[in-house]
Write an enzyme that holds these catalytic residues in place. Sequence first.
Site, PDB file in Angstrom:
ATOM      1  N   GLY A  59       0.836  -1.192   0.000  1.00 11.80           N
ATOM      2  CA  GLY A  59       0.000   0.000   0.000  1.00 11.80           C
ATOM      3  C   GLY A  59       0.871   1.242   0.000  1.00 11.80           C
ATOM      4  CG  HIS A 152       0.074   6.751   5.421  1.00 15.89           C
ATOM      5  ND1 HIS A 152       1.183   7.316   6.011  1.00 15.89           N
ATOM      6  CD2 HIS A 152       0.367   5.434   5.273  1.00 15.89           C
ATOM      7  CE1 HIS A 152       2.101   6.388   6.207  1.00 15.89           C
ATOM      8  NE2 HIS A 152       1.626   5.233   5.773  1.00 15.89           N
TER       9      HIS A 152
END
Length: 182
Positions: A59, A152
């Site tokens: 990812g 994030h």
Amino acid sequence: MNAFAFLDGIDAVEPTPILIAPQPVLRKVARVVRPEDMPELRAALPGMFSAMYKAPGIGLAAPQVGLSMRFAIVDVAEGEDRAPFVMINPEVIEESEDESIREEGCLSLPNQYADVMRPAAIRMRYTTLEGTTEEREMDDLLATCVQHEIDHLDGILFVDHISAIKRNMIMRRLAKEQKARR
């Protein structure tokens, strides 16, 4: 048209540099992707996928490559069974009460790992590259990875889910390793 046609030659694409903590953009809440952002988003994808696959990782969120926009890429498949997934403006809309602990790492904190507890399954809503809004249920590694990438986008790193003592140890070790590489 295949939205992921660029992956056919991905090994020849120059990987986008991945930012290493404590870069300030990694701690910023990313802004919502707007329709006018789509050309920039699409242009960023080949370099992001190249960087993620070469790392290797599963990812990568836009802030990790210096783009403070709410999108991320994920592919938890191995080898030739690639299953790329782009999520634009993702949000978790439902979480299971069951939790699971999984060792997590991060391309922005290279060689650093810790056990993180997260919901074992989620339901998420996101926009596709084609502009449609979809919902998807997921569990296991995919659920963990998606939650990690959405973090994030909110300026949260996996180390924020562990004790301050462990977090400080990891961040000191990362700084020491990065200093030794210079």
